[in-house]
Design a protein around this motif. Structure first.
Motif, short mmCIF file in Angstrom:
data_model
loop_
_atom_site.label_atom_id
_atom_site.label_comp_id
_atom_site.label_asym_id
_atom_site.label_seq_id
_atom_site.Cartn_x
_atom_site.Cartn_y
_atom_site.Cartn_z
N MET A 1 88.04 10.26 40.41
CA MET A 1 89.27 10.68 41.39
C MET A 1 88.84 10.54 42.85
O MET A 1 87.66 10.70 43.38
N ASP A 2 89.90 10.30 43.50
CA ASP A 2 89.69 10.45 44.96
C ASP A 2 89.46 11.76 45.45
O ASP A 2 88.78 11.86 46.40
N VAL A 3 90.68 12.52 44.99
CA VAL A 3 90.60 13.92 45.41
C VAL A 3 90.50 15.02 44.17
O VAL A 3 91.24 14.85 43.31
N VAL A 4 89.66 16.01 44.13
CA VAL A 4 89.65 16.85 43.16
C VAL A 4 89.85 18.32 43.80
O VAL A 4 89.12 18.83 44.76
N LEU A 5 90.80 19.26 43.42
CA LEU A 5 91.10 20.40 43.81
C LEU A 5 90.60 21.24 42.68
O LEU A 5 91.13 20.75 41.55
N ALA A 6 90.03 22.44 43.12
CA ALA A 6 89.55 23.49 41.90
C ALA A 6 90.41 24.72 42.23
O ALA A 6 90.49 25.03 43.35
N SER A 7 91.11 25.25 41.35
CA SER A 7 91.63 26.51 41.29
C SER A 7 91.62 27.58 40.43
O SER A 7 91.30 27.07 39.22
N ILE A 8 91.87 28.91 40.59
CA ILE A 8 91.75 30.02 39.60
C ILE A 8 93.23 30.23 38.90
O ILE A 8 94.09 30.23 40.07
N ARG B 1 82.73 32.49 40.50
CA ARG B 1 83.21 31.44 40.14
C ARG B 1 83.86 30.45 41.02
O ARG B 1 83.62 29.18 40.90
N ILE B 2 84.27 30.86 42.02
CA ILE B 2 84.63 29.81 43.18
C ILE B 2 83.35 28.88 43.75
O ILE B 2 83.38 27.91 43.84
N ILE B 3 82.47 29.92 43.93
CA ILE B 3 81.38 29.04 44.55
C ILE B 3 80.63 28.19 43.37
O ILE B 3 80.49 27.12 43.91
N HIS C 1 94.63 27.13 46.93
CA HIS C 1 94.84 28.31 46.97
C HIS C 1 93.98 29.58 46.69
O HIS C 1 93.79 30.51 45.72
N PRO C 2 92.90 29.67 47.77
CA PRO C 2 91.73 30.30 47.46
C PRO C 2 91.53 31.89 47.08
O PRO C 2 91.03 32.51 46.31
N THR C 3 92.66 32.61 47.60
CA THR C 3 92.67 34.03 47.14
C THR C 3 93.66 34.31 46.09
O THR C 3 93.89 35.47 45.57
N GLY C 4 94.73 33.26 45.46
CA GLY C 4 95.32 33.65 44.47
C GLY C 4 96.60 34.47 44.68
O GLY C 4 97.41 34.89 44.05
N ARG C 5 97.01 35.01 45.86
CA ARG C 5 98.09 35.94 46.37
C ARG C 5 99.13 35.21 46.13
O ARG C 5 99.47 33.99 46.34
N LYS C 6 100.60 36.07 45.59
CA LYS C 6 101.75 35.63 45.92
C LYS C 6 102.32 36.85 46.53
O LYS C 6 102.41 37.57 46.04
N ILE C 7 103.00 36.39 47.66
CA ILE C 7 103.56 37.29 48.29
C ILE C 7 104.62 38.16 47.94
O ILE C 7 105.52 37.65 47.11
N GLN C 8 104.32 39.52 48.01
CA GLN C 8 105.32 40.49 47.49
C GLN C 8 105.33 40.39 45.85
O GLN C 8 106.32 40.84 45.22
N GLU C 9 104.24 39.74 45.17
CA GLU C 9 104.30 39.74 43.89
C GLU C 9 103.08 39.94 43.20
O GLU C 9 102.83 40.81 42.48
N ARG C 10 101.99 39.21 43.68
CA ARG C 10 100.45 39.51 43.31
C ARG C 10 99.54 39.68 44.46
O ARG C 10 99.52 38.77 45.31
N PRO D 1 106.01 28.68 49.95
CA PRO D 1 106.64 29.94 50.59
C PRO D 1 106.00 31.16 50.28
O PRO D 1 105.85 32.08 51.01
N ASN D 2 105.83 31.56 48.90
CA ASN D 2 105.31 32.57 48.11
C ASN D 2 103.78 32.66 48.19
O ASN D 2 103.29 33.57 47.78
N ARG D 3 103.26 31.69 48.60
CA ARG D 3 101.68 31.75 48.67
C ARG D 3 101.25 31.93 50.13
O ARG D 3 100.40 32.97 50.26
N LEU D 4 101.42 30.87 50.67
CA LEU D 4 100.82 30.85 52.02
C LEU D 4 99.27 31.48 52.08
O LEU D 4 98.86 32.28 52.54
N ASP D 5 98.32 30.56 51.23
CA ASP D 5 97.11 31.09 50.87
C ASP D 5 96.19 29.84 50.96
O ASP D 5 96.23 28.79 50.49
N LEU D 6 95.42 29.83 52.10
CA LEU D 6 94.92 31.36 52.88
C LEU D 6 95.81 31.78 53.77
O LEU D 6 96.84 31.09 54.24
N SER D 7 95.91 32.95 54.21
CA SER D 7 96.81 33.61 54.72
C SER D 7 96.44 33.45 56.33
O SER D 7 95.30 33.13 56.58
N ASP D 8 97.07 33.83 57.41
CA ASP D 8 97.04 33.64 58.75
C ASP D 8 95.52 34.22 59.26
O ASP D 8 94.72 33.78 59.87
N ILE D 9 95.67 35.54 58.72
CA ILE D 9 94.18 36.23 59.00
C ILE D 9 92.92 35.70 58.45
O ILE D 9 91.86 35.51 59.10
#
Length: 569
Positions: free
Chosen positions: A429-436, A450-452, A465-474, A501-509
């Motif tokens: 593959m050219d690009v491999v993304l891994a995620s939970i 797990r991530i490491i 989407h490194p932290t798995g958050r969903k804004i206002q959801e999870r 829109p509901n991930r923005l993950d990583l977040s700004d901070i």
DNA sequence: GCCGTTTTCGGCCCGACTGTTTTCAGTCG
């Protein structure tokens, strides 16, 4: 990571103090809450280094309270305040027009603790008997109560932004309008938005206000004055309109964009210089020294221009005074998009359509990164399908000019940190993304491990989407960010800013923390159909809010450099 | 409760709109 919890408790304490009319102690707690909320460090780390009191707005008393919260999980001072006035603050404050003082009055006189109590007392007309209350107040409470129940506050930026632009265009059609701008948290590109703020330059304020309060988007008028009016829109959001003449536009734009916290900092600087800053300008004894443009306002205060996305009082004012603001990544800087899905898994467009759309956006490349095996729910591909898809990508690459499709996958990290596709195949593959995608509630160490372990696989290029958050959801899962950032650099792994829109993950901070730690980022849309490629704007906005520069974002590189620098063979 | 190249005590951002008020408090941003 207890930052949010500590900040939340301090804000509630401030509510209780405000109830009793205590002004400045209230402000001290709000300041402390803001500092901790936006801190780019783990408050527990700061504490163990014994540096709490070095943080702005945190002195000995509040430092002690932070320690108590970290050690015991609660705060006696706060628990006592709760016992004294046991009201559901968040619910009641959500009722427009109700503030701490009124909530206190309603509790003391009528025993109102929650929305149900409030409704009962209002319908019995008990409220109009209280001092300062009348029949209009009762009527307003009843209306706003329904609204507070239905709407739990803020909406996602990704959905409000297009709506606000539509309103902007509509107002702009008026001949008498010289300029109309969206301000407020939308202009700062905050991930969630509470209302729509609109600023207009005109010589005919009354006419514009009349249009605004009766336009097709408006459901009802909440307030209507000579320079400011508020309406409730049919989509359930509130919108504010403020009208100014041209020579006050800059100061009004600064004021109306906020944040409130940064405005306060600017006003303090003005005071130190013997000046006064308000929405009408920078004034010396009522003489306007600046106000026509935002640049003028910042300059006269001795500051360089601060981009709206930075205006959160997170150190940008000091940086502007020193001329050390970051040179933010631009909205047209991306050269490609490295995560999207097609009909091969859970997307709804073909590879060719996605590629053509990317080309239309001016990109040089895109990566097709469909889900793999174990994610059956997302139509995950097996080995054979992956090979077939690779052939299709070769074919489309031949058909299209001036755009390169990279072969990619979004592989799943299982609960033991293992990937669901064999290494031999990943190597092609050219690009491999891994995620939970499951098992979110493992503890901090386990999630981090797990991530490491995925990062340590030499074929993995990006953690999506490194932290798995969903804004206002999870909630984000609990991670040891110091270890993540360190491993990302050691393994040359890129962290994603997922622009959905509901991930923005990583977040700004978290973006800012990652950059301070020396990590590289990629802004991806995770598009599941071609229209969603436009989400890139949200990812860029969030990165700018995280102080990201062009050099921090790998997909600002042209294709050749990208492949060379990041080993995406 | 925090903070200090004018202060370790005395300050702490600024203004619009509403409703219930005869001069202002509360809320909002």
């Amino acid at each position: 990571m207890k930052n949010q919890k500590v900040a939340w408790i301090f804000n509630r304490i401030a509510d209780y103090l405000e109830m009793d009319g205590i002004d400045f102690r209230t402000k001290a707690y709000r300041n402390a809450a803001h500092t901790i909320e936006t801190l780019s460090l783990d408050i527990e780390d700061v504490r163990s280094e014994g540096r709490l009191q070095e943080l702005p707005g945190i002195g000995s008393k509040i430092a002690q309270k932070i320690e108590e919260i970290i050690d015991t999980g609660s705060l006696e001072y706060y628990e006592n305040l709760k016992k004294e006035t046991p009201v559901d603050f968040e619910a009641l404050l959500a009722v427009e027009g109700l503030g701490p003082k009124t909530i206190k009055l309603l509790y003391k006189e009528l025993g109102v603790k929650n929305l149900d109590d409030l409704e009962r007392e209002t319908k019995r007309h008990h409220i109009r008997r209280l001092r300062g209350m009348g029949d209009k107040t009762e009527k307003k409470i009843l209306e706003n109560l329904e609204f507070a129940r239905k709407n739990t506050g803020r909406r996602l930026l990704g959905y409000v932004l297009p709506q606000s632009r539509e309103i902007q265009e509509e107002i702009n059609k008026l001949d008498i309008v010289e300029r109309v701008e969206i301000a407020g948290s939308i202009r700062r590109r905050k991930e969630t938005v509470g209302d729509i703020d609109i600023l207009v330059i005109t010589q005919n304020p009354d006419e514009v206000t009349d249009f605004f309060t009766s336009m097709k988007f408006t459901e009802e008028v909440i307030a209507k004055g000579s320079s400011k009016s508020t309406v409730r829109l049919k989509n359930g959001l509130d919108a504010d309109l403020r009208v100014f003449p041209e020579d006050e536009f800059g100061s009004a734009f600064v004021y109306f964009t906020g944040s409130k916290e940064m405005n306060i900092e600017l006003r303090k600087i003005a005071i130190k210089k013997g000046l006064k800053l308000n929405e009408y300008g920078v004034l010396r004894d009522d003489e306007q020294l600046a106000g026509k443009t935002e640049e003028d306002v910042f300059n006269i205060l001795g500051l360089s221009y601060i981009e709206p996305e930075l205006r959160e009082n997170r150190g940008e004012v000091d940086a502007a005074a020193l001329g050390k603001l970051p040179d933010l990544v631009g909205y047209h800087d991306l050269k490609g998009d490295l995560q999207m899905h097609t009909k091969w898994s859970d997307g709804s467009s073909t590879i060719k359509i996605m590629a053509e759309s990317a080309k239309n956006l001016g990109y040089q490349y895109l990566a097709i990164t469909d889900h793999t095996g174990t994610l059956r729910i997302a139509g995950g591909m097996g080995d054979e399908q992956i090979k077939m898809q690779m052939k299709e990508i070769d074919q489309v690459n031949q058909e299209l000019e001036d755009i390169t499709i990279l072969k990619g996958l979004e592989v799943n990290i299982d609960s033991d940190g293992l990937l669901d596709i064999k290494n031999e195949l990943l190597a092609d593959m050219d690009v491999v993304l891994a995620s939970i995608h499951s098992g979110f509630r493992q503890d901090r160490e386990k999630m981090t491990d797990r991530i490491i372990s995925a990062m340590e696989n030499e074929n993995v290029d990006i953690i999506a989407h490194p932290t798995g958050r969903k804004i206002q959801e999870r909630r984000a899962y609990d991670l040891d960010f110091n270890r993540i950032y360190e491993a990302a650099q050691e393994t040359n792994t890129i962290l994603e800013v997922n622009a959905h829109p509901n991930r923005l993950d990583l977040s700004d901070i978290n973006i800012r923390r990652a950059l301070e730690a020396g990590c590289k980022l990629v802004i991806n849309t995770d598009a599941h159909k071609r229209e969603e490629l436009s989400f890139a704007e949200l990812g860029i906005a969030t990165s700018r809010r995280g102080w990201a520069e062009k050099k921090d974002i790998i997909n600002t590189l042209p294709l050749k450099k990208l492949l060379k620098n990041f080993n995406l063979n």
